[in-house]
Design an enzyme around this catalytic site. Structure first.
Site, PDB file in Angstrom:
ATOM      1  N   PRO A  87      11.773 -25.273  41.274  1.00  6.16           N
ATOM      2  CG  PRO A  87      13.073 -24.852  43.178  1.00  6.16           C
ATOM      3  CD  PRO A  87      13.171 -25.015  41.698  1.00  6.16           C
ATOM      4  CD  GLU A 114      21.590 -21.095  44.941  1.00  3.84           C
ATOM      5  OE1 GLU A 114      20.466 -20.586  45.070  1.00  3.84           O
ATOM      6  OE2 GLU A 114      22.035 -21.964  45.716  1.00  3.84           O
ATOM      7  NE  ARG A 151       2.067 -46.048  40.232  1.00  2.16           N
ATOM      8  CZ  ARG A 151       1.965 -47.211  40.849  1.00  2.16           C
ATOM      9  NH1 ARG A 151       3.037 -47.884  41.183  1.00  2.16           N
ATOM     10  NH2 ARG A 151       0.798 -47.697  41.167  1.00  2.16           N
ATOM     11  CG  ASP A 166     -11.984 -46.740  40.343  1.00  2.00           C
ATOM     12  OD1 ASP A 166     -11.334 -46.060  41.157  1.00  2.00           O
ATOM     13  OD2 ASP A 166     -12.625 -47.749  40.659  1.00  2.00           O
TER      14      ASP A 166
HETATM   15  C1  9D3 Z   1      18.113 -22.797  48.828  1.00  4.74           C
HETATM   16  C2  9D3 Z   1      18.338 -22.331  47.418  1.00  4.74           C
HETATM   17  N1  9D3 Z   1      17.188 -21.542  46.979  1.00  4.74           N
HETATM   18  C3  9D3 Z   1      17.479 -20.112  47.187  1.00  4.74           C
HETATM   19  C4  9D3 Z   1      16.238 -19.310  47.282  1.00  4.74           C
HETATM   20  C5  9D3 Z   1      16.876 -21.751  45.581  1.00  4.74           C
HETATM   21  C6  9D3 Z   1      16.915 -23.165  45.133  1.00  4.74           C
HETATM   22  C7  9D3 Z   1      17.779 -23.562  44.135  1.00  4.74           C
HETATM   23  C8  9D3 Z   1      17.823 -24.890  43.716  1.00  4.74           C
HETATM   24  C9  9D3 Z   1      16.085 -24.121  45.710  1.00  4.74           C
HETATM   25  C10 9D3 Z   1      16.134 -25.463  45.292  1.00  4.74           C
HETATM   26  C11 9D3 Z   1      17.005 -25.825  44.312  1.00  4.74           C
HETATM   27  C12 9D3 Z   1      17.073 -27.249  43.876  1.00  4.74           C
HETATM   28  N2  9D3 Z   1      15.728 -27.823  43.675  1.00  4.74           N
HETATM   29  C13 9D3 Z   1      15.263 -28.181  42.500  1.00  4.74           C
HETATM   30  O1  9D3 Z   1      15.981 -28.100  41.518  1.00  4.74           O
HETATM   31  C14 9D3 Z   1      13.894 -28.647  42.373  1.00  4.74           C
HETATM   32  C15 9D3 Z   1      12.832 -28.728  43.331  1.00  4.74           C
HETATM   33  C16 9D3 Z   1      12.747 -28.381  44.725  1.00  4.74           C
HETATM   34  O2  9D3 Z   1      13.702 -27.958  45.388  1.00  4.74           O
HETATM   35  N3  9D3 Z   1      11.534 -28.546  45.343  1.00  4.74           N
HETATM   36  C17 9D3 Z   1      10.443 -29.030  44.707  1.00  4.74           C
HETATM   37  N4  9D3 Z   1      10.461 -29.350  43.429  1.00  4.74           N
HETATM   38  C18 9D3 Z   1      11.656 -29.198  42.764  1.00  4.74           C
HETATM   39  S1  9D3 Z   1      11.887 -29.536  41.147  1.00  4.74           S
HETATM   40  C19 9D3 Z   1      13.464 -29.112  41.158  1.00  4.74           C
END
Ligand code: 9D3
Length: 255
Positions: A87, A114, A151, A166
């Site tokens: 994230p 986490e 793709r 395009d």
């Molecule tokens: C609710 C947990 N969060 C605490 C602040 C942190 C958190 C840890 C692990 C939030 C999401 C995740 C798991 N998500 C991903 O590994 C992830 C992800 C996403 O949640 N949203 C958008 N793109 C991605 S890419 C990987």
């Protein structure tokens, strides 16, 4: 293209074996190799996670199984860039996808719990998010990214689809589509689409695409401004779609 995947849940990626991505895999256009960090553990419990230093909820993926999984993958493909989906990464765009699709080897690192121990960051080349919402792990984000990359590969789309995207279709919304029958619940297919006039059909589709982009995603016009020809077509769309008195009086509402 060689695609390595480091994940505790390799079965999630089985869904790539359908449709366009499935054909790309079975035709040999892409090769997928899985590396499960659990297979690189030593202890009898095969632990891949542990409690966070400093305390708090949730678990953190341990360094050693990930390091070994990365080493095993890099041993097969030393030049593969390590992509960590998380994230905190840059939001994925079609431009980024097209750049990734030009590489010969990519290694996707997927976090669970986490996230991963920060010391794995030294092995990471690029980090991407798929958008500002929370999902449960990196796998589905990697799946989205992999589908988008595959793709783009030359030969991945069938012959009739292969006409390369395009810049218009990439930066504008799609036009409406119709198939038989001609009339459903009193709603008919626009006459121009049955005219056989290919020039008129092309112009109508362009106009609808611009109109829908203006109505639903006007932000797309900021980064990719309208050409003079597009402005003319959009003006026509707007004039043709001015609400009638009946629309404004809501005499046609069904609720
Ligand atoms: C609710 C947990 N969060 C605490 C602040 C942190 C958190 C840890 C692990 C939030 C999401 C995740 C798991 N998500 C991903 O590994 C992830 C992800 C996403 O949640 N949203 C958008 N793109 C991605 S890419 C990987």
């Amino acid at each position: 293209m060689w695609l390595g995947i480091i994940s505790l849940f390799p079965e999630i990626f089985d869904a790539l074996s359908y449709g366009i991505t499935g054909r790309a895999i079975s035709s040999g256009l892409v090769t997928i190799a899985h590396f499960n960090p659990r297979d690189f553990t030593q202890d009898k419990h095969r632990r891949v996670d542990d409690r966070p230093y400093g305390g708090g909820a949730g678990m953190v993926m341990k360094v050693e199984p990930l390091e070994k999984a990365i080493a095993a993958a890099k041993n097969l493909h030393p030049t593969a860039s390590v992509i960590y989906m998380n994230p905190q990464g840059q939001t994925l765009t079609q431009e980024i996808v097209q750049k990734l699709a030009q590489r010969s080897a990519l290694l996707f690192l997927n976090g669970r719990y986490e996230g991963i121990d920060e010391r794995i960051a030294t092995y990471v080349d690029e980090e991407y998010s798929i958008g500002d919402y929370v999902i449960s792990g990196g796998e589905l984000a990697s799946m989205v990214t992999l589908d988008a990359i595959i793709r783009c590969l030359p030969g991945a789309l069938g012959d009739e689809n292969s006409a390369k995207q395009d810049s218009f279709t990439e930066h504008r919304l799609d036009y409406p589509h119709y198939t038989r029958p001609e009339c459903i619940n009193g709603i008919t297919v626009p006459k121009v689409l049955q005219s056989g006039d290919h020039k008129a059909i092309e112009r109508w589709r362009l106009k609808q695409a611009l109109g829908r982009t203006w109505q639903r995603r006007p932000d797309l016009f900021v980064k990719h401004p309208l050409t003079i020809e597009e402005q003319t077509l959009l003006n026509e769309f707007i004039l043709e779609n001015v609400p009638t008195a009946g629309d404004l009086l809501q005499t046609k509402r069904k609720d």
